[in-house]
Scaffold this active site. Sequence first.
Site, PDB file in Angstrom:
ATOM      1  N   SER A 130     -10.261  -2.718  -2.715  1.00 26.40           N
ATOM      2  CA  SER A 130      -9.563  -1.540  -3.230  1.00 26.40           C
ATOM      3  C   SER A 130     -10.359  -0.288  -2.857  1.00 26.40           C
ATOM      4  CB  SER A 130      -9.350  -1.677  -4.738  1.00 26.40           C
ATOM      5  OG  SER A 130      -8.394  -0.763  -5.196  1.00 26.40           O
ATOM      6  N   HIS A 149      -1.835  -6.501  -6.013  1.00 24.75           N
ATOM      7  CA  HIS A 149      -3.170  -5.963  -5.804  1.00 24.75           C
ATOM      8  C   HIS A 149      -4.262  -6.995  -6.058  1.00 24.75           C
ATOM      9  CE1 HIS A 149      -5.828  -2.581  -5.161  1.00 24.75           C
ATOM     10  NE2 HIS A 149      -6.452  -2.792  -6.309  1.00 24.75           N
ATOM     11  N   ASP A 205       1.639  -4.998  -3.032  1.00 21.67           N
ATOM     12  CA  ASP A 205       0.628  -4.192  -3.716  1.00 21.67           C
ATOM     13  C   ASP A 205       1.158  -2.773  -3.912  1.00 21.67           C
ATOM     14  OD1 ASP A 205      -1.629  -2.933  -4.661  1.00 21.67           O
ATOM     15  OD2 ASP A 205      -2.965  -3.728  -3.125  1.00 21.67           O
TER      16      ASP A 205
END
Length: 688
Positions: A540, A660, A626
Amino acid sequence: MTMLEPPIATRIPTERTHHGEVVIDDYAWLLDKENAETVAYLNAENAYTEQATSHLEGLRETIFTEIKSRTKETDLTVPVRNGGFWYYSRTVEGAQYPIYCRRAVVDGETEPPIAVDGAPLDGEHVLLDANRLASGHDFFALGTYDISPDGNRLAYSTDFAGDERFTLRVKDLTTGDDLTDTIDEIFYGSAWSADGSTLFYTRVDGAWRPNQIFRHVIGTETSADVLVFEETDERFWVGVGLTRSERYLEIDSHSKITSEVRLIPADDPTAEPILVRPRQTGLEYHLDHQGDRLLIVHNEDAEDFALAWATIEAPGEWHELVGHVPGVRIDSVDAFAEHLVISLRKDGLTGLRIVPNDGEPFEITFPEPLYSVGLGANPDFHTEQLRVGYASLATPDSVYDYDLASGELILRRRKPVLGGYDPADYLQAREWAMAADGVRVPISIVKRADTPAGGPVVLYGYGSYESSMDPWFSIPRLSLLDRGITYAVAHVRGGGELGRRWYEDGKMLAKRNTFTDFVACAEHLLSTGWGDRIVARGGSAGGLLMGAVANIAPEAFTGILAEVPFVDALNTILDPSLPLTVTEWDEWGNPLESAEVYRYMRSYTPYENVEAKQYPAILAVTSLNDTRVFFHEPAKWIARLRATAPGGSYLLKTEMEAGHGGRSGRYDAWREEAFNLAWVLDRLDLAK
């Protein structure tokens, strides 16, 4: 077998001008996941990556088996008492997801009941079997799991795509049946009124920003739901919950740097919200309730936060309770009937300070040099024992009850690690690297005690949003440690490990510190004999870190594993129609309005700064659904690497049914991690 060639993405230059400079985005066409050409390209990438790593298939299966064999598959969490029930969840061998249960408290019972080998407790009532809910779906996640104060109803929400858009339902726990109440397209979180008749929930806008709080009366049509609060400032998110006392519903509106809280009496759900203190740019606060006062953690003239109290009648008039101490970051306060618990961090470690209503404050101590500690589930406002969670890089997740009267820490459970695991076989250490500007950067390290110095290293980093990478235990990590790898965590600026200043010095126009800190940590490990080669890993915003250090110091790394990486940050932050963009301007700056921010971001964002030079091997892992970091970011990055710096090994792996956090089922997640670890071992010449 015919060897596949790396997929070559079509270059379609798209020009945009910002602050007098031209931005050329060659791969903007990859943004649309509904486009057949995009999906075909991602499938081709997956096929290429699978073939390029086919020699690791046996190792992947070996690592998966190691993870599985070390895990107690049929297991049960430590029950938590709430009212007349013990609540817990359990897992069953062969099943992907937990089963959520409760059991009535037997007369006179004060200690949590003990399960035998993870078997169901006598008198068990299954509240929710996630395996049944997930049946027929490749992905499953719960967003809300919220039991009404009277214990008769359960609000739960489900996501079957990974895009974090949930459908909420209500279950009657006395009959086991779902009620007719169904609400689509909601966000995380919910809160019940005191009598369980009314449920508050959150909706998102078109940019996936939670911006509305609604009130729903059970048994009524959702079309009659009442909008209680709407946040119109696009920098702010809203959420709803209950104070620990369950006396007040709390509506929290916050940006990255500013807070505003409203309260509604839980026994009067139609009452107008009470504003605690109006928003003031830069003022952050959050609260809990105890008796006739509010407890407020805030940063007014207190960089590392202080604790104040206020009356319900005058919630905006704050009186000091615990003053500001530079370097001691107060994270939160939890109020109980007879005491407060302050969660804090100092010297790079987390801690718990107990503040009795009629006694002197004290802190719970632990013997290990590196650890994480925090409050566990403590729903009982009048409890005499605190549920505490503890772990270190070598000690598995542990559940303690801290007896407030005796001061005894009672170990209720330590996560089993099968196969003869002994924490004493592993060494933990703290090192300090010297950053380019003279700042000392902490590194947490774990390895087997018998691993010789100077071998392979995996270095993990994140460094954004004041998120701290506190020591955590990992069963999959043992597959690295037991093969002679040293695992290290670089606590770079932008995180919160050393307080608010540590965060401030790694954001906005100081963001480069995050990247140079990580490089300094890598160089320190190599120069001081901890290792001779390094694979870097981050996800991320930590994936942004991975892309940045690949550009800054490619020679420092043997390989880079970037998971759901935020590598196209400039283009994303320039587009306010995308999820999260406007709320992120307080973290990164607003390049639309500021030429300085624009040029600064352009100087470091990975996609914009790929050069014609030799890069380490890179594996980028992403997910099609995501919402936080779109799949196109790593897809574009890998395409530009191949076009600009040919000759390297650049792989892209896209989970086509995930979000995610990757695959949702535990066995699927283990296989995904086995894939990643096999690639890491291969880069470190340990793929045997």
